[in-house]
Structure formats: C-alpha cells, structure tokens
Design an enzyme around this catalytic site. Structure first.
Site, PDB file in Angstrom:
ATOM      1  N   ARG A  19      35.802  29.363  58.257  1.00 54.19           N
ATOM      2  CA  ARG A  19      34.797  29.439  57.974  1.00 54.19           C
ATOM      3  C   ARG A  19      34.966  29.167  56.386  1.00 54.19           C
ATOM      4  O   ARG A  19      35.959  29.717  55.819  1.00 54.19           O
ATOM      5  CB  ARG A  19      33.616  30.687  58.143  1.00 54.19           C
ATOM      6  CG  ARG A  19      34.336  32.211  57.040  1.00 54.19           C
ATOM      7  CD  ARG A  19      32.892  32.918  57.382  1.00 54.19           C
ATOM      8  NE  ARG A  19      33.604  34.186  56.541  1.00 54.19           N
ATOM      9  CZ  ARG A  19      32.738  34.659  55.642  1.00 54.19           C
ATOM     10  NH1 ARG A  19      32.196  33.473  54.770  1.00 54.19           N
ATOM     11  NH2 ARG A  19      33.035  35.584  55.199  1.00 54.19           N
ATOM     12  N   ASN A  94      44.010  31.236  51.491  1.00 55.35           N
ATOM     13  CA  ASN A  94      42.879  31.186  51.234  1.00 55.35           C
ATOM     14  C   ASN A  94      41.533  32.496  51.167  1.00 55.35           C
ATOM     15  O   ASN A  94      40.571  32.288  50.747  1.00 55.35           O
ATOM     16  CB  ASN A  94      42.015  29.558  51.844  1.00 55.35           C
ATOM     17  CG  ASN A  94      41.012  29.918  52.148  1.00 55.35           C
ATOM     18  OD1 ASN A  94      40.294  29.403  51.065  1.00 55.35           O
ATOM     19  ND2 ASN A  94      40.180  30.140  53.186  1.00 55.35           N
ATOM     20  N   TYR A 159      37.398  40.110  39.716  1.00 55.78           N
ATOM     21  CA  TYR A 159      37.938  38.079  39.966  1.00 55.78           C
ATOM     22  C   TYR A 159      38.498  37.573  39.366  1.00 55.78           C
ATOM     23  O   TYR A 159      39.805  36.868  40.099  1.00 55.78           O
ATOM     24  CB  TYR A 159      36.957  37.831  40.939  1.00 55.78           C
ATOM     25  CG  TYR A 159      37.164  36.552  41.267  1.00 55.78           C
ATOM     26  CD1 TYR A 159      36.364  36.769  42.971  1.00 55.78           C
ATOM     27  CD2 TYR A 159      36.579  35.274  41.094  1.00 55.78           C
ATOM     28  CE1 TYR A 159      36.842  35.347  43.459  1.00 55.78           C
ATOM     29  CE2 TYR A 159      36.217  34.096  41.995  1.00 55.78           C
ATOM     30  CZ  TYR A 159      36.796  34.662  42.937  1.00 55.78           C
ATOM     31  OH  TYR A 159      36.932  33.016  43.957  1.00 55.78           O
ATOM     32  N   LYS A 163      42.537  36.518  40.586  1.00 50.67           N
ATOM     33  CA  LYS A 163      42.568  34.709  40.464  1.00 50.67           C
ATOM     34  C   LYS A 163      43.816  34.247  39.363  1.00 50.67           C
ATOM     35  O   LYS A 163      44.143  33.373  39.771  1.00 50.67           O
ATOM     36  CB  LYS A 163      41.155  34.247  40.559  1.00 50.67           C
ATOM     37  CG  LYS A 163      40.539  34.453  42.073  1.00 50.67           C
ATOM     38  CD  LYS A 163      41.675  33.716  43.305  1.00 50.67           C
ATOM     39  CE  LYS A 163      40.148  33.744  44.344  1.00 50.67           C
ATOM     40  NZ  LYS A 163      41.048  33.750  45.368  1.00 50.67           N
TER      41      LYS A 163
END
Ligand code: NAP
Length: 252
Positions: A19, A94, A159, A163
């Site tokens: 998705r 991903n 986050y 990242k």
C-alpha cells in the site's frame, strides 16, 4: 542511449509494498518486467489483491508476510526469496511508521517502534540482500527515507532521527558495497498523499501547502518514478546519494 527502462530477469523486494508509496513502487517495478516480492506486515488482504491484479496482467509477483523489525521474520523472508528466485537484484526499503509527539511527551515505546521499523528493519534486510548481491557482483538498494531526515520536523524527534540515520546508513553502505558492484541510494519524499499523511493533511493541509514551493502534495507514483531510475542501469555510477522528491520543500 536507452529510451525505455527494462527490468526483465531481475528480482525485486519491496518492503511494505502492498500500500501507499510501496504499492506504487511494486506496480512500477513489476510493469517494467521485474519479478516483485511484495512484503507486507498487517495488510494481508491488500497484498493478496495486489498480487492477483498484477498476475492478471501477466506479471510475476509473490507476497510474503514479515515484520521487518524482527530478525527471524526477515530471515524467513530471505529464505523465501532464495527458494522463489535464487537471486535478488533490487531491494527497496520502504516499510515505515510514524508515531509523532512532542519531545517532552515522547515515550520510549514510540521512540523504539519508529527506530525499529524505519532503521533497524533496513539494516536487517540490507544485510541479507547484500549477501545475495555480492555473489553476483551487482545490485541496487534504495532506502525510502524522508525530508524529515535532513530538516527535522516538529513532533518528529523519533522519525527525523530514524530517517536521518537511514540516510547515513545509506552512505556507509554505499562505500562498503560500491567495490562489489552494488549501488545504495536514498529517496527522501516530502509530503506525499498516502494513509500515513492523511491526518496531517486534513488537520493542516493549507498550512502545509504554503510550505511547498510547488503548492501541491506529491503522489506515490512520483516517488516510484525516481525509485525506478535508481533501480535501473541508468544509475550505475550513482551511489551514496539522498534525493528529495518534495516539490522544492527541502530547499525552501
Ligand atoms: P503508509 O501508507 O503508512 O504505508 C506504510 C507501509 O509500511 C505499509 O505498507 C506497511 O505495511 C509498512 N510497514 C509498517 N510497519 C512494517 C513492518 N514492521 N514490517 C513491514 N512493513 C511495515 O506510508 P507511506 O506514506 O506509503 O510511506 C512509505 C515510506 O515512505 C515510509 O518509509 C515513510 O516513512 C516514507 N515517507 C512517506 C512520506 C509521505 O508523505 N507519505 C514522506 C516521507 C517519507 P502493512 O500495512 O502491511 O503493515
């Protein structure tokens, strides 16, 4: 000069590929001829639906459930890839989650969850993929990081650091793996319309749009287009780089 990207004969793994941005990447790599192994964690029904749809278009696709933050599940995923194809040419890390909250309210569980999926997950799959790629002296690894990894973000200490870590991980992997014929790059989406961003866009859509020079959100396909280039031979001399797909957000 190559005018069309062909990935026939290649096998790709897309983590969280059922998705959002992952789905667009799975569809795009499949449409260019790659056999795609679509990893999912919770979205089993969507993965099955996507697999059936791609197969009905004559594309070779398999799905495999694994939580990328769990070493034993990643081992099982790669055992499956070895038996299914015996090779891996393209890895797209991903899979990602957000658990936003301000620093003073950030709890350890949310910190760990975000680091486990976004960063440790990429380490676990990359280590396994490198083994398969090194023996054939070629391969492409693409890590889906975020503009938050270079700009920070309010409420995103977990986050942004995960990242940012993924971008540094990309560079370090690129140095080690370049002599082995493997290129490793990162793609940094800005605000892309998916389930991950629906709430933030509903809450602060206009304000967010004002921050984007292009004055619109991106689409998953626009991220997949860059991934396709980085997965192809066209990018053979590019490694260790981090490319924003953000309508100019990171330079504004
Ligand atoms: P999304 O719609 O929320 O999808 C997240 C994907 O990650 C799902 O496919 C999910 O799979 C998978 N996933 C989550 N935890 C997992 C785990 N433990 N193991 C395996 N898969 C797992 O998000 P998205 O917007 O498509 O984001 C895709 C990537 O782009 C993420 O890394 C995200 O951080 C990054 N990104 C997105 C944006 C944006 O604006 N959308 C911006 C910057 C970066 P299941 O549903 O099967 O659990």
């Amino acid at each position: 000069m190559q005018s069309e990207i062909k990935l026939s004969g290649k096998t790709a793994l897309v983590t969280g590929g059922a998705r959002g941005i992952g789905e667009a990447i799975s569809r795009t790599l499949g449409a260019c001829g790659a056999k795609v192994v679509i990893n999912f964690n919770k979205s089993g029904e969507r993965a099955e639906k996507l697999r059936d749809e791609l197969r009905s278009q004559g594309l070779e696709t398999e799905i495999f459930q694994a939580d990328v933050s769990q070493p034993d599940q990643v081992d099982a995923l790669f055992q499956f890839i070895r038996s299914y194809s015996g090779r891996l040419d393209i890895l797209v890390n991903n899979a990602g989650v957000i658990r936003d909250s301000l620093l003073l309210a950030m709890n350890v569980a949310d910190w760990e969850k975000v680091h486990d999926v976004n960063l440790k997950g990429a380490f676990l799959t990359t280590r396994m993929a490198a083994e398969l790629m090194v023996s054939r002296h070629c391969g492409k690894m693409i890590n889906i990081a975020s503009v938050s990894g270079i700009r920070g973000g309010r409420g995103q200490t977990n986050y942004a650091s995960a990242k940012g870590g993924l971008i540094s991980f990309t560079r370090a992997c690129a140095i080690e793996l370049a002599p082995k014929g493997i290129q490793v790059n990162a793609v940094l989406p800005g605000f892309i319309q998916t389930e991950m961003t629906t709430r933030a866009m509903r809450r602060a859509g206009e304000v967010l749009l004002d921050r984007i020079p292009a004055r619109r959100f991106g689409t998953p396909q626009e991220v997949a287009n860059l991934v396709l280039f980085l997965a192809s031979e066209l990018s053979d001399y590019i490694t260790g780089q981090a490319f924003p797909v953000d309508g100019g957000l990171s330079v504004s």
